[in-house]
Design a protein around this motif. Sequence first.
Motif, PDB file in Angstrom:
ATOM      1  N   UNK A  14       0.834  -1.202   0.000  1.00  0.00           N
ATOM      2  CA  UNK A  14       0.000   0.000   0.000  1.00  0.00           C
ATOM      3  C   UNK A  14       0.869   1.252   0.000  1.00  0.00           C
ATOM      4  N   UNK A  15       1.966   1.183   0.734  1.00  0.00           N
ATOM      5  CA  UNK A  15       2.890   2.319   0.754  1.00  0.00           C
ATOM      6  C   UNK A  15       3.581   2.469  -0.596  1.00  0.00           C
ATOM      7  N   UNK A  16       3.910   1.353  -1.236  1.00  0.00           N
ATOM      8  CA  UNK A  16       4.576   1.407  -2.543  1.00  0.00           C
ATOM      9  C   UNK A  16       3.684   2.054  -3.587  1.00  0.00           C
ATOM     10  N   UNK A  17       2.380   1.741  -3.564  1.00  0.00           N
ATOM     11  CA  UNK A  17       1.458   2.255  -4.576  1.00  0.00           C
ATOM     12  C   UNK A  17       0.665   3.459  -4.079  1.00  0.00           C
ATOM     13  N   UNK A  18       1.111   4.072  -3.000  1.00  0.00           N
ATOM     14  CA  UNK A  18       0.394   5.235  -2.485  1.00  0.00           C
ATOM     15  C   UNK A  18       0.703   6.495  -3.263  1.00  0.00           C
ATOM     16  N   UNK A  19       1.834   6.523  -3.962  1.00  0.00           N
ATOM     17  CA  UNK A  19       2.204   7.696  -4.757  1.00  0.00           C
ATOM     18  C   UNK A  19       1.675   7.540  -6.177  1.00  0.00           C
ATOM     19  N   UNK A 180     -11.360   7.429  -6.926  1.00  0.00           N
ATOM     20  CA  UNK A 180     -10.097   8.158  -6.845  1.00  0.00           C
ATOM     21  C   UNK A 180     -10.341   9.524  -6.239  1.00  0.00           C
ATOM     22  N   UNK A 181      -9.322  10.038  -5.570  1.00  0.00           N
ATOM     23  CA  UNK A 181      -9.413  11.381  -5.022  1.00  0.00           C
ATOM     24  C   UNK A 181     -10.421  11.529  -3.908  1.00  0.00           C
ATOM     25  N   UNK A 182     -10.768  10.435  -3.222  1.00  0.00           N
ATOM     26  CA  UNK A 182     -11.747  10.500  -2.140  1.00  0.00           C
ATOM     27  C   UNK A 182     -11.101  10.782  -0.780  1.00  0.00           C
ATOM     28  N   UNK A 186      -4.579  11.722   1.136  1.00  0.00           N
ATOM     29  CA  UNK A 186      -3.809  11.068   0.065  1.00  0.00           C
ATOM     30  C   UNK A 186      -4.612  11.152  -1.228  1.00  0.00           C
ATOM     31  N   UNK A 187      -4.437  12.237  -1.990  1.00  0.00           N
ATOM     32  CA  UNK A 187      -5.239  12.405  -3.211  1.00  0.00           C
ATOM     33  C   UNK A 187      -5.001  11.297  -4.244  1.00  0.00           C
ATOM     34  N   UNK A 188      -3.850  10.618  -4.174  1.00  0.00           N
ATOM     35  CA  UNK A 188      -3.546   9.597  -5.164  1.00  0.00           C
ATOM     36  C   UNK A 188      -4.054   8.209  -4.783  1.00  0.00           C
ATOM     37  N   UNK A 189      -4.766   8.117  -3.695  1.00  0.00           N
ATOM     38  CA  UNK A 189      -5.268   6.821  -3.257  1.00  0.00           C
ATOM     39  C   UNK A 189      -6.362   6.328  -4.200  1.00  0.00           C
ATOM     40  N   UNK A 190      -6.268   5.058  -4.552  1.00  0.00           N
ATOM     41  CA  UNK A 190      -7.233   4.423  -5.445  1.00  0.00           C
ATOM     42  C   UNK A 190      -7.846   3.235  -4.715  1.00  0.00           C
TER      43      UNK A 190
END
Length: 615
Positions: A14-19, A180-182, A186-190
Motif C-alpha cells: 500500500x505504501x509502494x502504490x500510495x504515490x 479516486x481522489x476520495x 492522500x489524493x492519489x489513493x485508489x
Amino acid sequence: MAEENKPNLFNRLRKLFSTDVIIRNVGGKQLKVVDTDGLQSVGNLENNSRIDRFNRMYGTGVTTAYNQGEILQATRIELFKDYEAMDSDSIISSALDIYADECTAKDEFDDTLTVVTNNDKIHKVLHNLFYDIMNIEFNLWPWTRSVLKYGDFYLHLNITEKFGITNVEPISAYEMVREEGMDPRNPNKVVFKRDMMGGIAASTIVHRKDSEEYDNFEIAHFRLLNDTNFLPYGRSLLEPARKVWKQLTLMEDAMLIHRIMRAPDKRIFKIDIGNIPPNEVDAFMEGMINKMKKVPFIDETTGEYNLKYNMQNILEDFYLPVRGAESGTMIETTPGLQMDSIPDIEYLQNRMLGALKIPKAYLGYLEDTTGKASLASQDFRFARTIERVQKIIVSELTKIAIVHLYSQGFTDEEIVDFSLKLTPPSTYYEREKLELWTQKATLAGDLVEKKLFSRFWTYEHLFNMQPEQWMEEQDRIAADSKEFFRLEQIKTEGNDPKESGQSFGTPHDIASLYKGDGGVPRGYDEKEVPEGGWPGAGRPKESGTYGKHSHPLGWDPAGHKQNKAAGRVVYEAQNLDSYKGLRDNLNTKSDALRSTYTTQQKKDGLLNEENLLDE
C-alpha cells in the motif's frame, strides 16, 4: 479485507502504490519511472472531479457531485448493454476477434509475451508468473477482447507473502467501481469496490457495508485511456461506432420490412359487370370477391357466420368493375415498390468500419487487394492502432510484475529492472523498419568509404547517437573483434588465446621467428631507423645453389650423377685447347665419331643391333 487482518506485506505494498508513480534510481543520476495508473496521461483526479463527465455527453441537467457518481455508474451500465448488443453483430464481433488476435500474436519463438532484462533471476521469476501462474498464452486473448469491448477489465490478484501472486480472478466490468481522489490526506489513493448485484443498485454501491473493497495493488485495471470524458474508466473501442451501428441496424431493418411487406407483386382484376344497374354493382363485386378471396369463419362460442375475418390488407389484390368500351374481364399485374437502399447501407457500413479501424480486406469485403489500397498498405496503419492497445496491456502487466517481484523480496532498482514486450502486430510493419535500417546502413557505409563524412557524423545524424553512445559502441566493436580473433584461432590453429595466453600464425608471430633482440629483428619495434637501415638488416646474401635442391634445374642439372649411376662414361669439362688438339688429330668425321664412343658405349648405344626389338 479488514485492515487488521491484512499482513505486513499488504501495508508495504500500500505504501509502494500510495504515490502517483513508482520511482527507482537505476544508476548514478538516472531514474526509471513506472506509471502504473496512467496518471501521466490523464492527470490528477483531485483537480479533475467527476462532475459533468458522462452527463456532459448523455445527460441534460446539472447535478451535484454525489448524484453525478450515481449517474456515471448507471450510464456505464447502459453503455455496456449497447456493447453487448453490438457484439451480437457479425461484423463487430469479427472486429473484436481480429483485434484480440493481433494483440496476442506469437513471435518466431512461439512466445506471446517477452520479458527483457539483464537479470537472469528476474527473468525466470517473471516468466514463471506470466506463463505458469497466469497462463497468458490462453488467458490474454479473452482479457484483451474484454478490454476492447467494455473499455475496462479487472483482475483480482491473490497475493501471498514470499510467493507473490499465486492466482488471478477476472471480474466483470459490471461489478467494479473505481474511486479516486476520495481521501483528502492522500489524493492519489485508489480504491476498488465490488458490487455483486452487477450495478443494478448503483446508488447504494458506496454505502453498502457488505460490498468488497480492494486496494490499488490488489486489482489490475486494464482500461483504454483515450478519452478523458470517461475517466476514471476507459472508453470502449466500440464507442465511436455505436451511433453508426444503431443507424445501420435501423436501415437494415427497414430494408428487410420493405422487402417482406411491400415487395410482393399485386394483381388487378377487371370484372365486366355488363348491364347491372349502378346501385347493384357494389353488391355484385362484394359477392364476387367473397367467392374468390373471403374465407367463411364460424365463431365456436356464438355460432355466427363471419365473412369479415379475412379482411383485405396491403397484401390483397384489387378488384375493379368495368363496362362499356373497357368491358371484358382482365387480370393485370402491378409490380411491387422497388427500394434501392443498398448504397445507403454500404455508406453506413463504411462509416462503421472506419470507426472500428478494421481494413475491409480483413473482413472479406475486398476480393481484389492489388494497388495502393492493398492489404499491406492498410495493414501498416492498422498495426499502429494495435500497437497502442498493446502498450496499454503491457502497462498493466508491468504493474502485476512489480507486485509479484516486491512480494518475493525484490527491492530498490530490481523491481523495475525489466521491460515487457508483446509481439509486433505486423510482419509488414517490421519489414518497413528493417528496410529503413538497411538503407541507413548502406548510406553510412557509402559516406564513410567515399570520405564525404566522418564516422562520428554518420553516427550522430543518421543514427541519432550521442558522443558517449558512439564511443561505447566503438568499445563494443573492439570487444567483438577480440572475440572473432579468438574463434578464428580456435578454428585454424586449434589454440584458444583466452586459455593459453598466446597466439599462433599471426604476422607478429611470424616476425618473431627472425633473430634479433628478444627473437624480433632489430628495429622491428623501433620508431626511428638509421639511414641505410640497421647493420645486418635486410635479406641475407644467398650462396651458390649448383648441385643443390634449391637450384632451379634440380640437384643434378648436368645429369652427371645420373649417368654415373647408369654406368655411362662421363666426360668431364675440358678447356678449349684440348678440344682444338683433338680436332687437329682427326682426319675425317668418321674418325671423330669412332673415337668418341668406346666399345662399351657402342655395345650399349641405341644403334647396336642387339638392342633392336624383334618383330
